[in-house]
Design a protein around this motif. Sequence first.
Motif, PDB file in Angstrom:
ATOM      1  N   ASN A 129      -4.094   6.154  -6.074  1.00 10.82           N
ATOM      2  CA  ASN A 129      -3.319   5.019  -6.561  1.00 10.82           C
ATOM      3  C   ASN A 129      -2.781   5.347  -7.952  1.00 10.82           C
ATOM      4  O   ASN A 129      -2.951   6.468  -8.436  1.00 10.82           O
ATOM      5  N   GLY A 130      -2.169   4.389  -8.607  1.00 11.80           N
ATOM      6  CA  GLY A 130      -1.579   4.622  -9.916  1.00 11.80           C
ATOM      7  C   GLY A 130      -2.580   4.936 -11.001  1.00 11.80           C
ATOM      8  O   GLY A 130      -2.210   5.438 -12.060  1.00 11.80           O
ATOM      9  N   HIS A 131      -3.859   4.661 -10.764  1.00  9.48           N
ATOM     10  CA  HIS A 131      -4.900   4.940 -11.745  1.00  9.48           C
ATOM     11  C   HIS A 131      -5.560   6.293 -11.508  1.00  9.48           C
ATOM     12  O   HIS A 131      -6.473   6.662 -12.241  1.00  9.48           O
ATOM     13  N   GLN A 166       0.836  -1.206   0.000  1.00  7.41           N
ATOM     14  CA  GLN A 166       0.000   0.000   0.000  1.00  7.41           C
ATOM     15  C   GLN A 166       0.871   1.256   0.000  1.00  7.41           C
ATOM     16  O   GLN A 166       0.579   2.211  -0.717  1.00  7.41           O
ATOM     17  N   ARG A 167       1.934   1.251   0.814  1.00 10.78           N
ATOM     18  CA  ARG A 167       2.813   2.421   0.853  1.00 10.78           C
ATOM     19  C   ARG A 167       3.510   2.632  -0.484  1.00 10.78           C
ATOM     20  O   ARG A 167       3.778   3.763  -0.885  1.00 10.78           O
ATOM     21  N   ALA A 168       3.798   1.543  -1.216  1.00 10.73           N
ATOM     22  CA  ALA A 168       4.474   1.660  -2.508  1.00 10.73           C
ATOM     23  C   ALA A 168       3.510   2.088  -3.612  1.00 10.73           C
ATOM     24  O   ALA A 168       3.907   2.794  -4.546  1.00 10.73           O
ATOM     25  N   SER A 219       1.608   4.457   8.149  1.00 10.92           N
ATOM     26  CA  SER A 219       3.049   4.684   8.229  1.00 10.92           C
ATOM     27  C   SER A 219       3.726   3.368   8.611  1.00 10.92           C
ATOM     28  O   SER A 219       3.067   2.406   9.007  1.00 10.92           O
ATOM     29  N   ALA A 220       5.041   3.330   8.506  1.00 13.07           N
ATOM     30  CA  ALA A 220       5.773   2.108   8.842  1.00 13.07           C
ATOM     31  C   ALA A 220       5.507   1.705  10.292  1.00 13.07           C
ATOM     32  O   ALA A 220       5.334   0.525  10.600  1.00 13.07           O
ATOM     33  N   ARG A 221       5.452   2.680  11.177  1.00  9.31           N
ATOM     34  CA  ARG A 221       5.200   2.389  12.595  1.00  9.31           C
ATOM     35  C   ARG A 221       3.766   1.884  12.805  1.00  9.31           C
ATOM     36  O   ARG A 221       3.549   0.902  13.505  1.00  9.31           O
ATOM     37  N   GLU A 222       2.791   2.557  12.193  1.00  8.23           N
ATOM     38  CA  GLU A 222       1.401   2.110  12.302  1.00  8.23           C
ATOM     39  C   GLU A 222       1.226   0.715  11.708  1.00  8.23           C
ATOM     40  O   GLU A 222       0.516  -0.117  12.267  1.00  8.23           O
TER      41      GLU A 222
END
Length: 188
Positions: A119-121, A55-57, A130-133
């Motif tokens: 998103n990409g669309h 999702q982050r990517a 976030s990474a921590r969440e």
Amino acid sequence: MGGTWFWRWRSNPLRRRDDIVEAWIVLAVWTVMALGGTAAGLAATHTADEVFARQRAERFPVRAVLLTDESQRTSAVRPSSGRSLGMARWKAPDGSVRTDWTLVDTGLRAGSRVVLWQNGHGTLVTAPPSAREAAVEAGVVGAFAGLALAGAVHAAGTLVRWRLDRRRVEAWGREWDLVGPQWGRRTI
């Protein structure tokens, strides 16, 4: 005290076949609960972490312009949430201009700049954790998965042990029917 823990494993003239079966069931249940629950928890944590990383990517922020005045509106979602639906305009990755309703902070005026996630669309999506969440959420998912497996195994083991107890009680009843009448006789 140490001898009472493993009484089913020791040789004993009163030990029945069902006692040995129950001992193996208890051992298997605890082993699967410990090892299987840990493995299920780790697998679920890893899978959830991969989903959040994807999702982050795949999601990225985009600047948008609010088209509606949110200064006087009350929240359409929850009155105390501080967010309401507003019309926003942004540019999609292909360069086209898009407009859609999205949640924005209440109190914003038309023309305010807001950050949305797409998103990409070019479709609006929620912000990725976030990474921590994501780490906390993945840990919680893993813990629940491990506990769910352990609970299911424990319940299955309890059901099997209950059936063994019922079988033992029925066997004792049959044996008592044979021996019980003899206790009433007098011996001289």
